[in-house]
Design a protein around this motif. Sequence first.
Motif, PDB file in Angstrom:
ATOM      1  N   PRO A  15       0.811  -1.222   0.000  1.00  0.00           N
ATOM      2  CA  PRO A  15       0.000   0.000   0.000  1.00  0.00           C
ATOM      3  C   PRO A  15       0.845   1.273   0.000  1.00  0.00           C
ATOM      4  O   PRO A  15       0.474   2.264  -0.633  1.00  0.00           O
ATOM      5  N   MET A  16       1.981   1.218   0.680  1.00  0.00           N
ATOM      6  CA  MET A  16       2.864   2.389   0.698  1.00  0.00           C
ATOM      7  C   MET A  16       3.448   2.647  -0.680  1.00  0.00           C
ATOM      8  O   MET A  16       3.600   3.796  -1.101  1.00  0.00           O
ATOM      9  N   ARG A  17       3.791   1.585  -1.378  1.00  0.00           N
ATOM     10  CA  ARG A  17       4.333   1.722  -2.728  1.00  0.00           C
ATOM     11  C   ARG A  17       3.282   2.321  -3.664  1.00  0.00           C
ATOM     12  O   ARG A  17       3.596   3.199  -4.482  1.00  0.00           O
ATOM     13  N   GLU A  18       2.031   1.882  -3.535  1.00  0.00           N
ATOM     14  CA  GLU A  18       0.955   2.438  -4.362  1.00  0.00           C
ATOM     15  C   GLU A  18       0.738   3.914  -4.055  1.00  0.00           C
ATOM     16  O   GLU A  18       0.550   4.727  -4.966  1.00  0.00           O
ATOM     17  N   ARG A  19       0.769   4.271  -2.768  1.00  0.00           N
ATOM     18  CA  ARG A  19       0.618   5.678  -2.385  1.00  0.00           C
ATOM     19  C   ARG A  19       1.756   6.522  -2.952  1.00  0.00           C
ATOM     20  O   ARG A  19       1.538   7.612  -3.477  1.00  0.00           O
ATOM     21  N   ASN A  20       2.981   6.000  -2.882  1.00  0.00           N
ATOM     22  CA  ASN A  20       4.123   6.726  -3.426  1.00  0.00           C
ATOM     23  C   ASN A  20       4.004   6.906  -4.934  1.00  0.00           C
ATOM     24  O   ASN A  20       4.369   7.957  -5.466  1.00  0.00           O
ATOM     25  N   ASP A  21       3.498   5.899  -5.625  1.00  0.00           N
ATOM     26  CA  ASP A  21       3.306   6.009  -7.074  1.00  0.00           C
ATOM     27  C   ASP A  21       2.285   7.085  -7.405  1.00  0.00           C
ATOM     28  O   ASP A  21       2.464   7.856  -8.352  1.00  0.00           O
ATOM     29  N   ARG A  22       1.177   7.124  -6.630  1.00  0.00           N
ATOM     30  CA  ARG A  22       0.165   8.168  -6.855  1.00  0.00           C
ATOM     31  C   ARG A  22       0.737   9.552  -6.610  1.00  0.00           C
ATOM     32  O   ARG A  22       0.500  10.491  -7.384  1.00  0.00           O
ATOM     33  N   LEU A  23       1.507   9.704  -5.532  1.00  0.00           N
ATOM     34  CA  LEU A  23       2.106  11.002  -5.228  1.00  0.00           C
ATOM     35  C   LEU A  23       3.125  11.409  -6.286  1.00  0.00           C
ATOM     36  O   LEU A  23       3.197  12.577  -6.665  1.00  0.00           O
ATOM     37  N   ALA A  24       3.899  10.463  -6.771  1.00  0.00           N
ATOM     38  CA  ALA A  24       4.882  10.765  -7.819  1.00  0.00           C
ATOM     39  C   ALA A  24       4.176  11.216  -9.094  1.00  0.00           C
ATOM     40  O   ALA A  24       4.632  12.152  -9.772  1.00  0.00           O
ATOM     41  N   ALA A  25       3.059  10.572  -9.438  1.00  0.00           N
ATOM     42  CA  ALA A  25       2.301  10.977 -10.625  1.00  0.00           C
ATOM     43  C   ALA A  25       1.735  12.377 -10.441  1.00  0.00           C
ATOM     44  O   ALA A  25       1.745  13.188 -11.377  1.00  0.00           O
ATOM     45  N   GLU A  26       1.266  12.674  -9.244  1.00  0.00           N
ATOM     46  CA  GLU A  26       0.727  14.013  -8.985  1.00  0.00           C
ATOM     47  C   GLU A  26       1.826  15.069  -9.086  1.00  0.00           C
ATOM     48  O   GLU A  26       1.617  16.147  -9.650  1.00  0.00           O
ATOM     49  N   VAL A  27       2.996  14.759  -8.555  1.00  0.00           N
ATOM     50  CA  VAL A  27       4.124  15.695  -8.644  1.00  0.00           C
ATOM     51  C   VAL A  27       4.507  15.919 -10.104  1.00  0.00           C
ATOM     52  O   VAL A  27       4.752  17.058 -10.520  1.00  0.00           O
ATOM     53  N   ARG A  28       4.541  14.842 -10.899  1.00  0.00           N
ATOM     54  CA  ARG A  28       4.848  14.990 -12.328  1.00  0.00           C
ATOM     55  C   ARG A  28       3.828  15.882 -13.016  1.00  0.00           C
ATOM     56  O   ARG A  28       4.183  16.750 -13.813  1.00  0.00           O
ATOM     57  N   ASP A  29       2.542  15.680 -12.703  1.00  0.00           N
ATOM     58  CA  ASP A  29       1.497  16.507 -13.298  1.00  0.00           C
ATOM     59  C   ASP A  29       1.653  17.971 -12.906  1.00  0.00           C
ATOM     60  O   ASP A  29       1.479  18.868 -13.740  1.00  0.00           O
ATOM     61  N   LEU A  30       1.968  18.201 -11.644  1.00  0.00           N
ATOM     62  CA  LEU A  30       2.128  19.581 -11.179  1.00  0.00           C
ATOM     63  C   LEU A  30       3.346  20.253 -11.807  1.00  0.00           C
ATOM     64  O   LEU A  30       3.327  21.460 -12.054  1.00  0.00           O
ATOM     65  N   LYS A  31       4.389  19.487 -12.071  1.00  0.00           N
ATOM     66  CA  LYS A  31       5.591  20.070 -12.668  1.00  0.00           C
ATOM     67  C   LYS A  31       5.421  20.344 -14.156  1.00  0.00           C
ATOM     68  O   LYS A  31       6.014  21.282 -14.672  1.00  0.00           O
ATOM     69  N   THR A  32       4.643  19.513 -14.847  1.00  0.00           N
ATOM     70  CA  THR A  32       4.600  19.624 -16.304  1.00  0.00           C
ATOM     71  C   THR A  32       3.415  20.410 -16.841  1.00  0.00           C
ATOM     72  O   THR A  32       3.540  21.071 -17.856  1.00  0.00           O
ATOM     73  N   GLY A  33       2.269  20.355 -16.205  1.00  0.00           N
ATOM     74  CA  GLY A  33       1.104  20.988 -16.799  1.00  0.00           C
ATOM     75  C   GLY A  33       0.437  21.975 -15.875  1.00  0.00           C
ATOM     76  O   GLY A  33       0.461  21.850 -14.658  1.00  0.00           O
ATOM     77  N   LEU A  34      -0.166  22.985 -16.480  1.00  0.00           N
ATOM     78  CA  LEU A  34      -0.886  23.975 -15.698  1.00  0.00           C
ATOM     79  C   LEU A  34      -2.281  23.502 -15.335  1.00  0.00           C
ATOM     80  O   LEU A  34      -2.901  24.041 -14.419  1.00  0.00           O
TER      81      LEU A  34
END
Length: 93
Positions: free
Chosen positions: A46-65
Amino acid sequence: MHRWLVLGLCALLALLQYKLWLGRGGVQELHQVQGRVAAQEAVNAPMRERNDRLAAEVRDLKTGLDAVEERARSDMGMVRADEQFFWVPGAEP
């Protein structure tokens, strides 16, 4: 002479078998370690899944408005200049 050699080799074989099955680093300890690894993997999943979701959110925040705008609207209630905001008391968002 041959009899002592055979007895010595049998004793050596028995000692090696003991170490293989019951000794330190043997099969029994291997099964215990595999059980502990499986239990830890279950805790980590579950921690790995949470980290994957957070990493995807960080990528979205860095790349798109779009992600930044969505976050600003939902968290801070921001509204664009060309929009009108209507607040309805008691209504669920």
